[in-house]
Design an enzyme around this catalytic site. Sequence first.
Site, PDB file in Angstrom:
ATOM      1  N   GLY A 240     -35.950  84.236  10.071  1.00 54.47           N
ATOM      2  CA  GLY A 240     -36.117  85.522  10.657  1.00 54.47           C
ATOM      3  C   GLY A 240     -36.627  85.436  11.954  1.00 54.47           C
ATOM      4  O   GLY A 240     -37.184  86.256  12.724  1.00 54.47           O
ATOM      5  N   GLU A 459     -27.764  68.572 -20.881  1.00 53.52           N
ATOM      6  CA  GLU A 459     -28.691  69.677 -20.712  1.00 53.52           C
ATOM      7  C   GLU A 459     -29.827  69.715 -21.681  1.00 53.52           C
ATOM      8  O   GLU A 459     -31.114  70.146 -21.296  1.00 53.52           O
ATOM      9  CB  GLU A 459     -27.788  70.759 -20.567  1.00 53.52           C
ATOM     10  CG  GLU A 459     -26.646  70.597 -19.636  1.00 53.52           C
ATOM     11  CD  GLU A 459     -26.872  70.383 -18.089  1.00 53.52           C
ATOM     12  OE1 GLU A 459     -28.180  70.709 -17.916  1.00 53.52           O
ATOM     13  OE2 GLU A 459     -26.328  69.815 -17.318  1.00 53.52           O
TER      14      GLU A 459
END
Length: 645
Positions: A240, A459
Amino acid sequence: MANNNKNIDKKPKFSPYWIYGMIGLFLIFLIFSNDSGSDDKVTFTKFKELVQYNDIEKIEVVTNTKVARIYLKKGAADKEIFKDFVKKKTGLAFMGDSPDFTIKYLNLENFEDYLDEVKRANNLDFEIASDQESSSFTSILISILPFVLIIGVWIFIMRRMSGGGGAGGGGQIFNIGKSKAKLFDEKTDMKTSFKDVAGLEGAKEEVQEIVDFLKNPEKYTSLGGKIPKGALLVGPPGTGKTLLAKAVAGEAKVPFFSLSGSDFVEMFVGVGASRVRDLFKQAKEKSPAIIFIDEIDAIGRARGKNNFTGSNDERENTLNQLLTEMDGFGTNTNVIVMAATNRADILDKALMRAGRFDRQIYVDLPDIRERKEIFEVHLKPLKKADNLDTDFLSKQTPGFSGADIANVCNEAALIAARKGKKAVEKQDFLDAVDRIVGGLEKKNKIITPGEKKTVAFHEAGHATVSWLVEHAAPLVKVTIVPRGQSLGAAWYLPEERLLVRTEQMLDEMCATLGGRAAEKVMFNKISTGALSDLEKVTKQARAMVTVYGLNDKIGNITYYDSSGNDNGFSKPYSEETAKVIDKEISDIIEKQYQRAIQLLEQNKDKLTTLAELLLEKEVIFKDDLVGIFGKRPFEKSDSSDDSEE
């Protein structure tokens, strides 16, 4: 202010039609010109035949071009013998009378003797005169036209390159040296205010004070203080910085010049420094004013000491001019320079000193509270579900910048529209996070059953080890659906820590190696699927040893150079130390790998159950792990961490 803005942005119109008009005028002259009749020449043999008819009124012998101009008597041009080569005259008064045709002769004396002899022998009454060819208007035009066209095209190109402006003063050529900064009018152009900037409380406080300096300078100068010269916004991409500058422009109510660092760069030598001078000249004329330079590292990079090639002279001259304008002999106090960069480490030290950029404002990644505020800003234009929890969304996006959160909201809206929903729901945001972090889902990717089983146990190994060690990040879900470049993934929700302890890093490394360890335990074989895991743990182990001083053998030493002067060709340690570093890195990784294998051997049945469930459902969540393993042994610790967060 509005009038000044118009004066700055207004560019004189330029049309190339005058070039086309010049070309057209030239063609008209060529068409209607009755010059020496170069296309009306006849052969000398034909002339001998024609001269016998006594239709010639006058012969002009041009001595310098060896051409004879033949003028016929009135009405003779209409005869049959002349109609094939005598052109009809245009009768343009301003061009004068032109010959009916011309002939070329070789020798002047011989030709004149021939004419005298023919005149006496045939008793002819035509007139013989001598003349010299003078440069006609058409000839002059033909000779200068190429140069005129070249100059005209060059002017046209240069005006195009400089944006269509007229010639600038002070030695500037065709406006190239003029500043490209855009002057914003707060009444019409700038709608952004500090209310539109969510989070960034510390940064907003700093820039709000700068705005207050410009609005009420007497408040500070009455006590002997000076208005700061500049403020540098530093932070990762997407946090920003530019948005904050737009808010300053909307709040300050003073002229605001905005441009990028690359706007100073041009192919011509000296243009960058000229644009810097012109920028500050405009700003001083409208002071108090603000100049905002985005991506200042394009011109603010540290100057080299050994510049043999001279390739950076233009950029360094631009930087030198910027340094002089910000704090030189002719400095004005009512112009504040704001700049933004995400590479402050490479900026020149002279640019960073007090008196130029007095303040460095760090714009960091938002924390969980600031992410909630940013979500609320970007959720306003969306048609969202009534029960959407922004606290939950902010917890699911650790490490996301403001730009990332804006992208999540937009992606969630697109996903909801793709599914035909009338409101954006919680699951759409979760899918958007998966899409941004992991990539596009590829359910139709060709994968063999054996590979799918290997991916499932890989996994499941990550999920099992992370569930059993204390300091690993909490698991969110596990999937074997290919996404992006990966065949499967385990999603975690990492804690936002400011300090990391040794045991926390070791537990994370152990959980990362759980995938390869599961392949070893279940198949006694390993695959290439652990590449990203190995890269991650190697970087962590090297950082522990060489950066953070978390290794007993190396001790409390760091080889990290925060100044950025490490060229990569020399190492700040001996060869013996390098061998010790390599061995310690290897030992740390192998120790955690064996630890992961031991944990999986002890829970092999649960690992198998989890992998089979994963093969069946393809996606499993935290609740599925609770059903298989029960609550984590360190549940109290996790809940306390969550409450602290």
